[in-house]
Design a protein around this motif. Sequence first.
Motif, PDB file in Angstrom:
ATOM      1  N   ARG A 185       0.851  -1.193   0.000  1.00 43.15           N
ATOM      2  CA  ARG A 185       0.000   0.000   0.000  1.00 43.15           C
ATOM      3  C   ARG A 185       0.889   1.245   0.000  1.00 43.15           C
ATOM      4  O   ARG A 185       1.739   1.403   0.868  1.00 43.15           O
ATOM      5  CB  ARG A 185      -0.921   0.005   1.216  1.00 43.15           C
ATOM      6  CG  ARG A 185      -2.126  -0.892   1.071  1.00 43.15           C
ATOM      7  CD  ARG A 185      -2.756  -1.236   2.412  1.00 43.15           C
ATOM      8  NE  ARG A 185      -1.949  -2.217   3.123  1.00 43.15           N
ATOM      9  CZ  ARG A 185      -2.249  -2.687   4.331  1.00 43.15           C
ATOM     10  NH1 ARG A 185      -3.305  -2.240   4.960  1.00 43.15           N
ATOM     11  NH2 ARG A 185      -1.475  -3.593   4.902  1.00 43.15           N
ATOM     12  N   LEU A 186       0.656   2.087  -0.977  1.00 45.78           N
ATOM     13  CA  LEU A 186       1.436   3.310  -1.142  1.00 45.78           C
ATOM     14  C   LEU A 186       0.558   4.516  -0.809  1.00 45.78           C
ATOM     15  O   LEU A 186      -0.445   4.771  -1.490  1.00 45.78           O
ATOM     16  CB  LEU A 186       1.937   3.433  -2.581  1.00 45.78           C
ATOM     17  CG  LEU A 186       2.827   2.291  -3.084  1.00 45.78           C
ATOM     18  CD1 LEU A 186       2.887   2.301  -4.589  1.00 45.78           C
ATOM     19  CD2 LEU A 186       4.203   2.400  -2.491  1.00 45.78           C
ATOM     20  N   TYR A 187       0.919   5.233   0.232  1.00 45.27           N
ATOM     21  CA  TYR A 187       0.170   6.420   0.650  1.00 45.27           C
ATOM     22  C   TYR A 187       0.909   7.657   0.148  1.00 45.27           C
ATOM     23  O   TYR A 187       1.992   7.975   0.639  1.00 45.27           O
ATOM     24  CB  TYR A 187       0.026   6.444   2.169  1.00 45.27           C
ATOM     25  CG  TYR A 187      -0.818   5.317   2.715  1.00 45.27           C
ATOM     26  CD1 TYR A 187      -2.157   5.524   3.051  1.00 45.27           C
ATOM     27  CD2 TYR A 187      -0.289   4.036   2.885  1.00 45.27           C
ATOM     28  CE1 TYR A 187      -2.931   4.490   3.555  1.00 45.27           C
ATOM     29  CE2 TYR A 187      -1.066   2.999   3.374  1.00 45.27           C
ATOM     30  CZ  TYR A 187      -2.383   3.232   3.706  1.00 45.27           C
ATOM     31  OH  TYR A 187      -3.151   2.194   4.192  1.00 45.27           O
ATOM     32  N   GLU A 188       0.306   8.324  -0.823  1.00 42.55           N
ATOM     33  CA  GLU A 188       0.958   9.471  -1.437  1.00 42.55           C
ATOM     34  C   GLU A 188       0.702  10.741  -0.628  1.00 42.55           C
ATOM     35  O   GLU A 188      -0.297  10.854   0.082  1.00 42.55           O
ATOM     36  CB  GLU A 188       0.458   9.648  -2.869  1.00 42.55           C
ATOM     37  CG  GLU A 188       0.743   8.437  -3.753  1.00 42.55           C
ATOM     38  CD  GLU A 188       0.179   8.598  -5.152  1.00 42.55           C
ATOM     39  OE1 GLU A 188       0.291   9.716  -5.708  1.00 42.55           O
ATOM     40  OE2 GLU A 188      -0.373   7.621  -5.687  1.00 42.55           O
ATOM     41  N   LYS A 189       1.616  11.675  -0.746  1.00 40.87           N
ATOM     42  CA  LYS A 189       1.519  12.919   0.013  1.00 40.87           C
ATOM     43  C   LYS A 189       0.240  13.687  -0.309  1.00 40.87           C
ATOM     44  O   LYS A 189      -0.336  14.360   0.548  1.00 40.87           O
ATOM     45  CB  LYS A 189       2.733  13.797  -0.273  1.00 40.87           C
ATOM     46  CG  LYS A 189       4.040  13.246   0.268  1.00 40.87           C
ATOM     47  CD  LYS A 189       4.072  13.272   1.792  1.00 40.87           C
ATOM     48  CE  LYS A 189       4.175  14.679   2.310  1.00 40.87           C
ATOM     49  NZ  LYS A 189       4.336  14.730   3.772  1.00 40.87           N
ATOM     50  N   LYS A 190      -0.231  13.592  -1.536  1.00 41.56           N
ATOM     51  CA  LYS A 190      -1.422  14.342  -1.940  1.00 41.56           C
ATOM     52  C   LYS A 190      -2.721  13.668  -1.525  1.00 41.56           C
ATOM     53  O   LYS A 190      -3.808  14.200  -1.796  1.00 41.56           O
ATOM     54  CB  LYS A 190      -1.416  14.571  -3.451  1.00 41.56           C
ATOM     55  CG  LYS A 190      -1.427  13.293  -4.277  1.00 41.56           C
ATOM     56  CD  LYS A 190      -1.358  13.625  -5.764  1.00 41.56           C
ATOM     57  CE  LYS A 190      -1.373  12.364  -6.615  1.00 41.56           C
ATOM     58  NZ  LYS A 190      -1.296  12.684  -8.064  1.00 41.56           N
ATOM     59  N   GLY A 191      -2.626  12.503  -0.880  1.00 41.00           N
ATOM     60  CA  GLY A 191      -3.816  11.846  -0.351  1.00 41.00           C
ATOM     61  C   GLY A 191      -4.280  10.622  -1.109  1.00 41.00           C
ATOM     62  O   GLY A 191      -5.144   9.880  -0.626  1.00 41.00           O
ATOM     63  N   ASP A 192      -3.733  10.366  -2.301  1.00 42.78           N
ATOM     64  CA  ASP A 192      -4.108   9.167  -3.054  1.00 42.78           C
ATOM     65  C   ASP A 192      -3.491   7.928  -2.407  1.00 42.78           C
ATOM     66  O   ASP A 192      -2.424   8.002  -1.793  1.00 42.78           O
ATOM     67  CB  ASP A 192      -3.628   9.269  -4.505  1.00 42.78           C
ATOM     68  CG  ASP A 192      -4.281  10.416  -5.265  1.00 42.78           C
ATOM     69  OD1 ASP A 192      -5.196  11.047  -4.695  1.00 42.78           O
ATOM     70  OD2 ASP A 192      -3.873  10.680  -6.402  1.00 42.78           O
TER      71      ASP A 192
END
Length: 212
Positions: free
Chosen positions: A183-190
């Motif tokens: 699971r990749l949690y991106e800084k922009k919220g995606d």
Amino acid sequence: MKLIHSILVTLALLLLTVADAVSAPLSAARQKEVVASLSKAAAAMSSMSCDIVQTKQMSLLKDKMVSRGKMYYKKSNKLRWEYTSPYTYSLILNGTKASMKGKNRKDVVDVDNNKVFKEISRIMMSTVTGNALTSTSDFTSTVADGNATWEVTLLPKRRDLRQMFSKIILSFRKSDSQVQRIRLYEKKGDVTTIEMKNIVSPARLNDSLFTI
């Protein structure tokens, strides 16, 4: 930066559509033991193939984007990641060469002569081989007990990684130490989730799969 972001999200080196599992934190000593065990198992893996299901949840959209494909790995520096639905795209790493191929375009890169791609290749391979778990320069890792899985959370330490991801969570099956979820949690919220299914390891793989 966009190139790094695109390739790391495509991977991820390991590089899923469920909510975070309820997990219990481990003691520092136990975490060290688990990480050592997982790293040892990953390093011993000679080859692997699996189906992948990638789900991307956009922070501003309710609908999820689902892609499907295959992943192949052969020790120590061969990796093929390809999407077959709803579009076709492949990324191949083979030694010092890398290729990206879409429907109407193919790009080949000499990794050693491209600092950006060289770094991407290093991170991708360290994820697949398990070195990312012990890479103190790239990530800070914590381990929790998720009942049937070990939940490893990687917090980026380097500035370029922190600009893209707030955290990465890897789920390892306790039964065989195989990664089954990323699971990749991106800084922009995606949030991008990748499930690995029908895992075969070791796998009989033809070298033509990794032809650049």
